[in-house]
Motif scaffolding. Structure first.
Motif, short mmCIF file in Angstrom:
data_model
loop_
_atom_site.label_atom_id
_atom_site.label_comp_id
_atom_site.label_asym_id
_atom_site.label_seq_id
_atom_site.Cartn_x
_atom_site.Cartn_y
_atom_site.Cartn_z
N ALA A 111 3.06 -4.66 3.22
CA ALA A 111 2.34 -5.74 3.88
C ALA A 111 0.97 -5.33 4.40
O ALA A 111 0.08 -6.18 4.55
N VAL A 112 0.76 -4.04 4.65
CA VAL A 112 -0.55 -3.61 5.18
C VAL A 112 -1.66 -3.87 4.18
O VAL A 112 -2.84 -3.87 4.55
N CYS A 113 -1.33 -4.11 2.92
CA CYS A 113 -2.34 -4.35 1.89
C CYS A 113 -2.53 -5.83 1.57
O CYS A 113 -3.24 -6.17 0.61
N GLY A 142 -7.99 -0.73 6.54
CA GLY A 142 -8.24 0.70 6.60
C GLY A 142 -7.04 1.54 6.21
O GLY A 142 -7.17 2.64 5.67
N GLU A 143 -5.84 1.02 6.47
CA GLU A 143 -4.62 1.76 6.17
C GLU A 143 -4.16 1.57 4.73
O GLU A 143 -3.47 2.43 4.17
N CYS A 144 -4.55 0.46 4.11
CA CYS A 144 -4.08 0.16 2.75
C CYS A 144 -4.37 1.27 1.75
O CYS A 144 -3.49 1.64 0.97
N LEU A 185 -1.53 3.11 -0.65
CA LEU A 185 -1.62 3.16 -2.11
C LEU A 185 -1.54 4.60 -2.62
O LEU A 185 -0.91 4.88 -3.65
N ALA A 186 -2.16 5.52 -1.89
CA ALA A 186 -2.12 6.93 -2.29
C ALA A 186 -0.73 7.51 -2.11
O ALA A 186 -0.33 8.43 -2.85
N ASP A 187 0.02 6.99 -1.13
CA ASP A 187 1.34 7.55 -0.82
C ASP A 187 2.48 6.86 -1.56
O ASP A 187 3.61 7.36 -1.54
N TRP A 188 2.23 5.72 -2.19
CA TRP A 188 3.31 4.90 -2.73
C TRP A 188 4.13 5.62 -3.80
O TRP A 188 5.32 5.38 -3.94
#
Length: 615
Positions: A67-69, A79-81, A85-88
């Motif tokens: 949801a943050v994206c 800013g957190e998205c 995405l890098a951690d998904w």
């Protein structure tokens, strides 16, 4: 810690008034379906508040992780998205999130962190208990039973068959159950008269392999454990648990001598060979989320072995040599029973023609052949490296004199490496499977007759499995993770593990790709694409059926098998043990507080849309 878009009273009120599902229901719903928001038996806001108070604030209401994206979601954070995405695709992110699982399809792709995709919480549990004690688990089970709520259990989310998440459910998150006690001079199970000799570990079911190996290494000990850092004891041991050390020491479940667990009645019990024997037997191999929620395991440890490791690669880049590849693969795997008996274990990959392989980036047309990362336990420091090389000498000699390999063929043995402990080996070679994709696993066990009786049939099987629309989809994993230690372990009759493990050598699995140590298990498919999903299901069923022809009666490893409930799945996963397991399930859980699929005794329910209802 509370993951929240508001707190319980406001949230529950919204669920009661805004739910798109049901706004009224008859009194028969409690008997026919599990409660959902909008039905009369769904708990009131005051009930949820009281549960949270009894848990000292450990009841969470997590937002969907993606949801943050998504602009418009309460937790949107531009800013957190990028960080998400890098951690998904990383395992560490998902096991630290209360509701996220490693593979998207088990939450129905309902909130992926990608622009343009929909986002809702409909594929995730509505509430989560962040359990740190057996008491927290007990309160959650009793609440779910009282209010007829669908209950799920999540540990790390490393679950290939999708038991860790469900819509309209209460989830008990056991990730934080990490108690620890080392018994260096024997262990006496409760109510037993005899102290068991040796060394033992009592650890919480949320304990993960990296932490266990690291702590035990300080005592020069290890356990029969999983190949991934984030794998936790709970799901691993309830499935039986195969390991590189299994051919020597047995399956992981063979080493458990006592379990603390919370039953479907909400009772905290101790199960071992002296009390609650049926549930002890059922938990060890009968599958998680079914009979009880284990909170503590006590299992035998072993002196950490020295290991010799070798990568062996036998490949050809020439497309016109495909007539060689499959007989070559059949010959090598026919040697696995004798190699296992001689001390070899490892992870092999059968590479069909034109397989991309990053070890040789200069080969643009792909390759075919065989790759294996293997180990043997060193009998002494001075036995290295002859112990592992000598096992391969006759195999390679036969290959060199039998198969007309061209000058362009690569037959590569890396320089053997010696590791002074299992932890040292694991640190260099642990599984780095990516997460954040949609996958459907499949595979079966193969015994000695299947591998040695008819090499022509074996070769034709590998050829049939190689056919597919994409080369990567046809790679086959041949895991040499069974052998004498599994076949003859003295505790082999004390677990409900699929009996054919006791005669099999290979766990053959369908995988979607290989890149050095990164393996993508199963058939993959894009999100929110029903056609692609149906095609992936068909491919898994088709390949499972091809492998089955080699060994019709062996079955599959339940933690990594196809979750598709085709006819005969009960025997495929548990063999002759299923009838006893089902009787135990009906005895300890007559109202089906625990339900999952494909799991023992699940025949009385099915998921209808986002709701679990009686058949």
């Amino acid at each position: 810690m509370i993951f929240s878009r508001g707190w319980l009273p406001g949230l529950t009120a919204c669920l009661l008034s805004c739910s798109p599902l049901l706004t009224s229901a008859s009194s028969s719903h409690k008997q026919q379906c599990k409660a959902i928001p909008g039905t009369p038996d769904w708990p009131s806001p005051a009930s949820w508040k009281r549960l949270n108070e009894s848990l000292a604030g450990r009841l969470l209401q997590p937002p969907p992780p993606g949801a943050v994206c998504h602009p418009g979601q309460p937790t949107y954070d531009a800013g957190e998205c990028p960080n998400l995405l890098a951690d998904w695709s990383k395992l560490d992110y998902h096991h630290t999130n209360p509701v996220s699982t490693y593979w998207n399809n088990w939450s129905n792709d309902t909130c992926l962190p990608y622009p343009g995709y929909p986002c809702s919480g409909q594929g995730y549990p509505l509430f989560v208990i962040n359990a740190t004690t057996a008491r927290h688990v007990q309160l959650g089970v009793r609440f779910a039973k009282k209010h007829n709520i669908r209950l799920v259990v999540k540990n790390t989310g490393h679950d290939f068959i999708g038991r860790s998440s469900a819509p309209n459910s209460l989830s008990i998150w056991v990730h934080s159950l990490k108690d620890w006690k080392y018994h260096g001079e024997g262990f006496r199970p409760k109510r037993c008269k005899t102290t068991l000799p040796g060394t033992y570990l009592t650890a919480g079911s949320g304990s993960q392999m990296w932490d266990i190996y690291t702590r035990l290494d300080k005592m020069n000990q290890t356990i029969v454990g999983g190949g991934g850092k984030t794998v936790a004891l709970g799901g691993y041991l309830t499935g039986g648990g195969h390991s590189l050390l299994s051919p020597y020491y047995g399956m992981a479940a063979d080493h458990v001598v006592e379990i603390e667990a919370v039953t479907p009645l909400g009772e905290v019990i101790t199960a071992n060979s002296c009390q609650n024997q049926d549930i002890f037997w059922a938990i060890l191999g009968g599958g998680g989320s079914t009979f009880a929620i284990p909170t503590l395991f006590t299992l035998k440890t072993h002196p950490t072995p020295r290991l010799s490791h070798l990568n062996i690669l036998i490949i050809t880049p020439l497309p016109n040599t495909s007539s060689i590849i499959f007989p070559l693969q059949a010959y090598i795997t026919s040697q696995f029973p004798s190699l296992s008996t001689s001390g070899l274990s490892g992870y092999a990959f059968l590479l069909p023609p034109s397989t991309p392989f990053p070890l040789f980036p200069n080969i643009t047309n792909g390759i075919g052949g065989f790759f294996m990362s293997c180990v043997v336990l060193q009998s002494s420091p001075s036995s290295f490296p002859q112990d592992i090389l000598s096992l391969w000498d006759p195999v390679l000699s036969h290959i060199n004199t039998t198969f007309p390999l061209s000058a362009n063929n690569f037959t590569t043995l890396t320089i053997p490496t010696s590791y002074p402990s299992f932890l040292a080996y694991f640190a260099a070679h642990h599984d780095t499977t990516p997460a954040g994709t949609n996958i459907l696993p499949g595979g079966r066990l193969l015994d000695a007759p299947a591998l040695t009786r008819n090499l022509t049939a074996l070769s034709e099987t590998y050829s049939s499995l190689s056919r597919g629309p994409q080369p990567a989809s046809s790679i086959i994993a041949a895991h040499l993770v069974s052998g004498p230690g599994v076949h003859t372990h003295p505790n082999r009759f004390k677990t409900s593990l699929l009996p054919s493990w006791r005669t099999s050598y290979l766990h053959v699995a369908i995988i979607g790709g290989i890149a050095l140590t990164r393996v993508v298990f199963g058939e993959s498919f894009p999100p929110l694409n029903e056609t692609a999903k149906s095609e992936a299901y068909a491919r898994v069923l088709g390949k499972d059926e091809i492998i089955k022809q080699l060994a019709p009666d062996t079955g599959a490893y339940m933690n990594e098998a196809s979750p598709i409930e085709e006819k005969g799945w009960q025997q495929r996963l548990w063999g002759k043990n299923y009838d006893r397991l089902k009787r135990i399930k009906r005895t300890v859980d007559p109202t089906d507080v625990f339900w999952c699929t494909p799991c023992v005794g699940n025949e009385r329910w099915k998921q209808v849309g986002d709701r679990l209802c009686r058949v």
